[in-house]
Design an enzyme around this catalytic site. Structure first.
Site, short mmCIF file in Angstrom:
data_model
loop_
_atom_site.label_atom_id
_atom_site.label_comp_id
_atom_site.label_asym_id
_atom_site.label_seq_id
_atom_site.Cartn_x
_atom_site.Cartn_y
_atom_site.Cartn_z
N ARG A 46 -5.96 -0.65 30.94
CA ARG A 46 -5.40 -0.60 29.57
C ARG A 46 -3.96 -0.10 29.66
O ARG A 46 -3.07 -0.62 28.99
CB ARG A 46 -6.24 0.31 28.66
CG ARG A 46 -5.54 0.60 27.32
CD ARG A 46 -6.45 1.10 26.20
NE ARG A 46 -7.49 1.99 26.62
CZ ARG A 46 -7.31 3.27 27.01
NH1 ARG A 46 -6.10 3.80 27.00
NH2 ARG A 46 -8.33 4.00 27.38
N TYR A 98 4.56 -15.68 8.19
CA TYR A 98 3.22 -16.15 8.57
C TYR A 98 2.15 -15.47 7.70
O TYR A 98 2.23 -14.27 7.43
CB TYR A 98 3.01 -15.81 10.05
CG TYR A 98 1.65 -16.13 10.59
CD1 TYR A 98 1.25 -17.45 10.78
CD2 TYR A 98 0.76 -15.11 10.92
CE1 TYR A 98 -0.01 -17.74 11.28
CE2 TYR A 98 -0.50 -15.39 11.43
CZ TYR A 98 -0.88 -16.72 11.60
OH TYR A 98 -2.12 -16.99 12.10
C1 LIG Z 1 0.41 -17.66 14.77
C2 LIG Z 1 1.52 -16.80 14.33
C3 LIG Z 1 1.39 -15.41 14.31
C4 LIG Z 1 0.10 -14.72 14.66
O1 LIG Z 1 -0.19 -14.82 16.03
P1 LIG Z 1 -1.69 -14.86 16.62
O2 LIG Z 1 -1.46 -15.07 18.07
O3 LIG Z 1 -2.40 -15.97 15.95
O4 LIG Z 1 -2.29 -13.54 16.31
C5 LIG Z 1 2.50 -14.66 13.94
N1 LIG Z 1 3.67 -15.26 13.59
C6 LIG Z 1 3.81 -16.58 13.58
C7 LIG Z 1 5.12 -17.18 13.20
C8 LIG Z 1 2.75 -17.40 13.95
O5 LIG Z 1 2.91 -18.73 13.93
#
Ligand SMILES: *Cc1c(COP(=O)(O)O)cnc(C)c1O
Length: 377
Positions: A46, A98
């Site tokens: 970790r 997002y």
């Molecule tokens: C997909 C995405 C995230 C989240 O990432 P995960 O790997 O799905 O947890 C954050 N920001 C953007 C712009 C994304 O496209």
């Protein structure tokens, strides 16, 4: 070392013990100590694992920062970054981020005492006006998802420095191949490495890089304390995927430029959002702060019903969430990635029911255009 060479030779080049040309998967949780506290830099995975460390060294170098960190997902990376802040601290966050970013901030971190204001970060005055005495950071994505609005990283970084707050940039859409926010003054850059960095729809991961060592030390403390780390197998997959980031991004973009230009000429499409189009409001800024425009396009086909029809007819565009993979993906943000944003807010932002988002893959562009043509007909 130029970027394409750095993507191949950056970080830790192979395995010194065996001469293996790539860092192996160290599928291990703990490490023998010669005496109490005497070890070779690893105690427990970790805290640190050699495969993950190779990835962390590599992304730090590729983004041009001091320290890199790998997490179990992009959201795990962001959540660990958000743990830098205290109850009562205020954040200024992009209003077109997002969906999962919006969700974790509004439904988890505000509950724990963070205060947040959402603003259009492409409007510098709006960002400045949102800053309060208790503001600790500005968080932005550029270009945004799914409307592809472009924010001026350097201008926001100057403002952040002036106000004594951190600038945190989600660089998922551009990748370090096209854009390096740390060079433009950001303090932390993070990625959903699930997307372009992995590039093959086979790993969920997050990466973060700090510009300076001190912030890196704080983030390492939080990474180890919270423990949302990336496993060795997935770290290895990312190292493997990122070697071809340069050639993939060139192809994604070449295809996206052609498709965007083709869509822009059609009369049955209300709007095409792609920063590479000369009439896009962020075109000049994108040219200044990035080396490319990326592979994401969104366009409005007029109604939710038509969008659904197009999605049911395409053959090479896979109907799926996510983006940034070698295969082309298609989605309707209002009903998929951005469904967790309330309908009124979506309407305010311009995420209409007829808005389709495509992640342009690296197939033959003629096949992709013919596919969209028959689906739109
Ligand atoms: C997909 C995405 C995230 C989240 O990432 P995960 O790997 O799905 O947890 C954050 N920001 C953007 C712009 C994304 O496209």
């Amino acid at each position: 070392m130029r970027l394409k060479t750095r993507l191949i030779h950056g970080g830790i080049d192979g395995d010194a013990q065996t001469g293996a040309v790539v860092v192996p998967v160290y599928q291990v949780s703990t490490y023998r100590q010669e005496g109490i506290g005497q070890h070779k830099g690893y105690e427990y995975s970790r805290t640190g694992n050699p495969t993950r460390h190779a990835l962390e060294t590599y992304i730090a170098e590729v983004e041009g920062g001091a320290r890199g960190f790998a997490f179990g997902s992009g959201m795990a990376a962001l959540s660990t970054i958000l743990a830098l802040f205290n109850k009562g601290d205020h954040l200024v966050v992009g209003d077109d981020v997002y969906g999962g970013t919006y969700r974790v901030i509004t439904r988890v971190f505000t509950r724990l005492g963070l205060d947040v204001t959402y603003v259009d970060t492409s409007n510098l005055t709006a960002v400045e006006q949102a800053i309060q005495t208790n503001t600790r950071a500005i968080i932005l994505e550029t270009p945004t998802n799914p409307l592809l609005k472009v924010s001026d990283i350097r201008a926001v970084a100057d403002l952040a420095k002036d106000k004594g707050v951190l600038l945190i940039v989600d660089n998922t859409f551009m990748t370090p191949y096209w854009q390096n926010p740390l060079d433009l003054g950001a303090d932390i850059v993070y990625h959903s490495a699930t997307k372009y960095l992995g590039g093959h729809s086979d790993v969920v991961a997050g990466l973060a890089v700090t510009r300076d060592e001190e912030l890196g030390e704080q983030l390492h403390f939080l990474q180890n304390s919270i423990g949302a780390v990336l496993g060795p197998q997935d770290s290895w997959l990312l190292l493997r995927g990122m070697k071809t980031l340069g050639i993939r991004m060139e192809e994604h973009e070449a295809n996206a430029r052609k498709i965007a230009a083709w869509l822009a000429e059609r009369h049955d499409i209300k709007q095409v959002n792609y920063p590479g189009l000369p009439n896009h409001p962020g075109h000049e800024l994108a040219k200044r702060q990035a080396r490319g425009f990326g592979g994401m396009i969104s366009f409005d086909v007029g109604s939710g019903r038509r969008a659904e029809e197009v999605l049911s007819r395409v053959k090479y565009f896979t109907l799926a969430e996510s983006l940034g993979a070698v295969e082309s993906l298609i989605s309707v943000p209002a009903r998929m990635t951005h469904a967790s944003i309330p309908a009124e807010r979506r309407a305010e932002l311009g995420i209409t029911d007829g808005l389709i988002r495509i992640s342009v893959g690296i197939e033959d562009v003629q096949d992709l255009i013919e596919d969209l043509e028959q689906a739109l007909a």
